[in-house]
Design an enzyme around this catalytic site. Structure first.
Site, PDB file in Angstrom:
ATOM      1  N   HIS A 165    -130.428 -41.588 -27.786  1.00 17.83           N
ATOM      2  CA  HIS A 165    -129.075 -41.655 -27.201  1.00 17.83           C
ATOM      3  C   HIS A 165    -128.662 -43.126 -26.994  1.00 17.83           C
ATOM      4  O   HIS A 165    -128.523 -43.603 -25.861  1.00 17.83           O
ATOM      5  CB  HIS A 165    -129.157 -40.914 -25.867  1.00 17.83           C
ATOM      6  CG  HIS A 165    -127.892 -40.642 -25.141  1.00 17.83           C
ATOM      7  ND1 HIS A 165    -126.939 -41.601 -24.861  1.00 17.83           N
ATOM      8  CD2 HIS A 165    -127.429 -39.493 -24.599  1.00 17.83           C
ATOM      9  CE1 HIS A 165    -125.959 -41.057 -24.177  1.00 17.83           C
ATOM     10  NE2 HIS A 165    -126.232 -39.773 -24.001  1.00 17.83           N
ATOM     11  N   GLU A 265    -125.182 -41.745 -31.130  1.00 11.66           N
ATOM     12  CA  GLU A 265    -126.516 -41.189 -30.903  1.00 11.66           C
ATOM     13  C   GLU A 265    -127.061 -40.511 -32.161  1.00 11.66           C
ATOM     14  O   GLU A 265    -126.355 -39.727 -32.795  1.00 11.66           O
ATOM     15  CB  GLU A 265    -126.443 -40.168 -29.758  1.00 11.66           C
ATOM     16  CG  GLU A 265    -125.816 -40.732 -28.507  1.00 11.66           C
ATOM     17  CD  GLU A 265    -125.366 -39.663 -27.515  1.00 11.66           C
ATOM     18  OE1 GLU A 265    -125.984 -38.581 -27.470  1.00 11.66           O
ATOM     19  OE2 GLU A 265    -124.392 -39.913 -26.785  1.00 11.66           O
TER      20      GLU A 265
HETATM   21  C1  BG6 Z   1    -123.903 -37.418 -24.243  1.00 11.56           C
HETATM   22  C2  BG6 Z   1    -123.226 -36.104 -24.053  1.00 11.56           C
HETATM   23  O1  BG6 Z   1    -124.868 -37.287 -25.243  1.00 11.56           O
HETATM   24  O2  BG6 Z   1    -124.549 -37.814 -23.023  1.00 11.56           O
HETATM   25  C3  BG6 Z   1    -122.243 -36.202 -22.890  1.00 11.56           C
HETATM   26  O3  BG6 Z   1    -122.561 -35.738 -25.263  1.00 11.56           O
HETATM   27  C4  BG6 Z   1    -122.954 -36.684 -21.640  1.00 11.56           C
HETATM   28  O4  BG6 Z   1    -121.646 -34.927 -22.670  1.00 11.56           O
HETATM   29  C5  BG6 Z   1    -123.657 -37.998 -21.945  1.00 11.56           C
HETATM   30  O5  BG6 Z   1    -122.015 -36.824 -20.587  1.00 11.56           O
HETATM   31  C6  BG6 Z   1    -124.431 -38.594 -20.781  1.00 11.56           C
HETATM   32  O6  BG6 Z   1    -125.332 -37.697 -20.242  1.00 11.56           O
HETATM   33  P1  BG6 Z   1    -126.186 -38.065 -18.966  1.00 11.56           P
HETATM   34  O7  BG6 Z   1    -126.973 -36.846 -18.595  1.00 11.56           O
HETATM   35  O8  BG6 Z   1    -127.086 -39.216 -19.369  1.00 11.56           O
HETATM   36  O9  BG6 Z   1    -125.207 -38.489 -17.901  1.00 11.56           O
END
Ligand code: BG6
Length: 290
Positions: A165, A265
């Site tokens: 990510h 990502e």
């Molecule tokens: C992304 C998702 O991969 O991660 C989003 O598509 C999400 O919907 C974002 O808000 C962040 O997620 P987190 O759990 O790290 O706040």
């Protein structure tokens, strides 16, 4: 002082793992701090989480870390490259899996003139069994130098969805164009938000999409530099910028920070990793400034 500078400063009092890698505690977490002639970077053992990466040719980090990131046990870190595994998003609980919440083991740390190579691993244990009962093994390799390369490998007897990510550091979200995404995507938001040009993404509001037919090579241009992301064995690419209102509601994001990051990502969502107990399932990426 910037959080990245604070982490880099902790190098001085850390214990040496090799010439350019020192280990220290930052907040509550063990962190490997890297000061190599080719780059600076850091990795948290919790989550096998690459926290930031800045090649020595660049004046700002290519992989971005929030100034408000938490360094607390079992809390996700905002920025860097969170490892979402063995599920993406809300396909399970907790959100984005447990791999980013638990401590991985450092298996090897090597360096040469080209940079630093790390291997970290995670095997099911008492902590992971609170989240997931199946046995597994996972390995993450990280190379940081003039380029940044990450691979995730895993074994077990189940299917896993996953994301590497990555949060990219950008000059200004208003000037960003992401190319190579293809024109097929699933919107994760209930909004009408069509791309101006098919296959190219610009940002003027919250974006949260799963691109299902992206090219292997994706570019992120921010008006000043072009970052190339090459995905290996991925099936989807998620793009995310939370924009003004969502960022205000998140305690681990500073209000203006949506302007200086974009997530692109490397994912296995629509084609999950089919794990076996005898062979490793592998996917990953390479990032370079071109
Ligand atoms: C992304 C998702 O991969 O991660 C989003 O598509 C999400 O919907 C974002 O808000 C962040 O997620 P987190 O759990 O790290 O706040």
């Amino acid at each position: 002082m910037s959080i990245i500078k604070q982490i880099l400063d902790s190098y001085a009092t850390g214990s040496s793992l090799s010439l350019s890698v020192h280990q220290n505690i930052f907040g509550e977490l063990p962190v490997l701090v890297i000061k190599h002639p080719t780059c600076s970077a850091a990795v948290s053992l919790q989550g096998a989480h690459l926290l930031f990466w800045q090649p020595s040719t660049e004046t700002t980090p290519v992989i971005w870390l929030s100034q408000k990131a938490n360094f607390k046990k079992e809390m996700a870190i905002r920025g860097g490259v969170p490892i979402c595994w063995p599920w993406f998003g809300k396909l399970g609980d907790p959100m984005h899996g447990f791999a980013r919440l638990v401590e991985w083991q450092l298996d090897s740390c090597k360096e040469d003139n080209n940079g630093v190579d790390l291997t970290l691993s995670l095997t099911n244990n008492q902590q992971t069994e609170r989240f997931f009962t199946k046995p597994f093994q996972a390995w993450l390799t990280i190379h940081v130098g003039q380029t940044c390369e990450v691979t995730l490998s895993c074994q077990g007897d189940f299917e896993a969805t996953s994301a590497l990510h990555t949060y990219f550091g950008i000059n200004n979200i208003d000037n960003v164009t992401v190319k190579g995404l293809g024109d097929l995507y699933q919107d994760r938001l209930p909004v009408e938000n069509k791309p101006a040009i098919l296959g190219q993404l610009t940002f003027n509001q919250e974006v949260d999409r799963v691109y299902t037919n992206a090219d292997e090579a994706i570019t992120i241009f921010d008006g000043k530099r072009t970052i190339k992301l090459t995905n290996i064995n991925a099936s989807d690419v998620v793009t995310w910028n939370p924009w003004i209102d969502k960022v205000k509601a998140m305690a681990d994001f500073a209000d203006q920070e949506y302007q200086s990051m974009v997530c692109v990502e490397t994912c296995r969502i629509n084609k999950p990793l089919k794990l076996s107990t005898t062979q490793k399932s592998v996917y990953g990426f390479k990032i370079e400034v071109i």
